[in-house]
Design a protein around this motif. Structure first.
Motif, short mmCIF file in Angstrom:
data_model
loop_
_atom_site.label_atom_id
_atom_site.label_comp_id
_atom_site.label_asym_id
_atom_site.label_seq_id
_atom_site.Cartn_x
_atom_site.Cartn_y
_atom_site.Cartn_z
N ASP A 103 1.06 -1.11 -0.24
CA ASP A 103 -0.04 0.32 -0.15
C ASP A 103 1.11 1.14 0.20
O ASP A 103 2.40 1.07 0.28
CB ASP A 103 -0.95 -0.19 1.09
CG ASP A 103 -0.41 0.35 2.70
OD1 ASP A 103 1.11 0.59 2.33
OD2 ASP A 103 -1.46 -0.28 3.67
N SER A 105 2.02 3.46 2.40
CA SER A 105 2.65 3.75 3.47
C SER A 105 3.75 2.71 3.71
O SER A 105 4.88 2.62 4.46
CB SER A 105 1.80 3.58 4.56
OG SER A 105 1.25 1.64 4.52
N ARG A 107 3.13 -0.98 3.97
CA ARG A 107 3.00 -2.16 4.07
C ARG A 107 2.63 -3.54 3.16
O ARG A 107 2.01 -2.89 2.44
CB ARG A 107 1.89 -1.59 5.07
CG ARG A 107 1.46 -3.13 6.06
CD ARG A 107 0.26 -2.27 6.74
NE ARG A 107 0.43 -1.69 8.05
CZ ARG A 107 0.05 -0.09 8.02
NH1 ARG A 107 -0.86 0.68 7.07
NH2 ARG A 107 0.54 0.15 9.25
N TYR A 109 1.06 -7.13 2.17
CA TYR A 109 0.12 -8.00 2.27
C TYR A 109 0.88 -9.38 1.35
O TYR A 109 1.30 -8.93 0.21
CB TYR A 109 -1.37 -7.82 2.05
CG TYR A 109 -1.47 -6.89 3.04
CD1 TYR A 109 -1.55 -6.55 4.31
CD2 TYR A 109 -1.18 -5.31 2.53
CE1 TYR A 109 -2.58 -5.86 5.23
CE2 TYR A 109 -2.26 -4.16 3.54
CZ TYR A 109 -2.40 -4.98 4.73
OH TYR A 109 -2.35 -3.51 5.79
N CYS A 130 1.23 -9.92 7.20
CA CYS A 130 1.47 -8.05 6.27
C CYS A 130 2.99 -7.98 7.46
O CYS A 130 3.08 -8.44 8.44
CB CYS A 130 0.58 -7.56 7.58
SG CYS A 130 0.75 -5.78 7.39
N GLU A 132 5.44 -4.83 8.25
CA GLU A 132 5.53 -2.93 7.81
C GLU A 132 6.72 -2.86 7.04
O GLU A 132 7.18 -3.55 7.03
CB GLU A 132 5.53 -3.08 9.72
CG GLU A 132 4.00 -3.35 10.40
CD GLU A 132 3.33 -2.77 9.84
OE1 GLU A 132 2.94 -1.23 9.19
OE2 GLU A 132 2.01 -3.07 10.91
N PRO A 133 6.22 -1.80 6.86
CA PRO A 133 7.16 -0.82 6.17
C PRO A 133 9.00 -1.23 7.64
O PRO A 133 10.46 -1.59 6.16
CB PRO A 133 7.21 1.21 6.25
CG PRO A 133 5.73 0.53 6.61
CD PRO A 133 5.20 -0.65 7.38
N ASN A 177 -2.17 -0.10 11.74
CA ASN A 177 -1.43 -0.87 12.80
C ASN A 177 -1.70 -1.79 13.23
O ASN A 177 -1.24 -3.02 13.59
CB ASN A 177 -0.10 0.39 13.69
CG ASN A 177 0.89 0.71 13.23
OD1 ASN A 177 1.26 0.45 11.55
ND2 ASN A 177 1.52 1.70 13.86
#
Length: 274
Positions: A103, A105, A107, A109, A130, A132-133, A177
């Motif tokens: 996405d 940001s 993130r 999936y 998921c 995270e960055p 988050n």
């Protein structure tokens, strides 16, 4: 009436196609490479991925994330062309990881296959991860039936996930988050094996039907409302792009199996204005 035409050919098996900076980016899975292709047909190797590449997506800083299927890692391609590990996902699943959606940001999936697909095992439920960055990972949703292609609709408010073995598209509400919530069926797809998917500007979704030599346009709650034949080839992934954003690019091949595809070079990238 617009017709399918070939953009580029000579590939083993293509997955994870994306339109980015006026080019197509796609994983040539059994050639262990990520390539880019222009509309004029120029093809360049972007990265070599010995663990078999699949899903692709970009971090906000412009670095490319690449799914490495066999070793179950998420790799990051730096601007200088170097590859490094972004996340080790091997602790989440003993089987391949596959497609991915990143996405705005950063993130990511990532879908788990959940069973030994290449050996012909019976499908089993699998997780959607998921990342995270910063590289930390967690299970975002469990018990999906082969989570595969993904797309965002409603300005990022809804994540759609194709469940290949479940013959449906499921929807989730991303909540930052805290993960995913409000899982629901977006469209039932009896008679369709949904693989890669992409969102269209009118709120519908194009779906590569990997079992039936076609792509189909799917509307929420209604199912299939249009189809485009890919002739003798199976369609495995698709994306909207082009100068005006109204061209559908389709990656097609005779099959997906590694024992049939490795060493062959007859997968193609097709295009049609829709």
């Amino acid at each position: 009436m617009a017709r399918l035409h070939e953009i580029a050919s000579g590939f083993s098996f293509l997955e994870g196609v994306r339109w980015h900076e006026d080019r197509l980016f796609v994983s040539d899975v059994y050639a262990n490479s990520v390539i880019s292709a222009t509309l004029s047909g120029r093809v360049d190797v972007v990265a070599d991925v010995p663990g078999m590449p699949s899903g692709l997506g970009w971090l906000p800083d412009g670095e490319l994330l690449i799914v490495s299927m066999k070793d179950r890692r998420l790799l990051r391609l730096a601007h200088d062309g170097s590859l490094s590990e972004h996340a080790d996902l091997s602790g989440f699943t003993p089987w391949f990881i596959n497609d991915m959606f990143v996405d705005q940001s950063g993130r990511a999936y990532v879908g788990c296959v959940g069973y030994d697909l290449m050996a012909g095992a019976e499908p089993k439920p699998a997780d959607l991860l998921c990342v995270e960055p910063g590289g930390s990972a967690r299970v975002a949703a469990d018990a999906l039936e082969f989570p595969n292609g993904m797309a965002m609709v409603h300005d990022g408010a809804t994540l759609l996930v194709a469940e290949t073995a479940g013959h449906r598209i499921s929807a989730f509400s991303p909540i930052g988050n805290e993960g995913l919530s409000d899982r629901r069926e977006w469209a039932s797809l009896n008679g369709v094996d949904p693989d890669g998917i992409c969102a269209a500007s009118d709120g519908t979704v194009w779906v590569a039907d990997s079992a039936h030599h076609r792509v189909v346009r799917v509307e929420q709650g209604r199912g299939v409302v249009q189809e485009i034949s890919t002739g003798s080839l199976h369609a495995f992934t698709c994306v909207m792009g082009g100068a005006r954003g109204d061209t559908l690019f389709i990656c097609a091949a005779p099959s997906y199996r590694e024992d049939e595809r490795r060493g062959t070079r007859d997968a193609v990238i097709l295009a049609i204005d829709v």
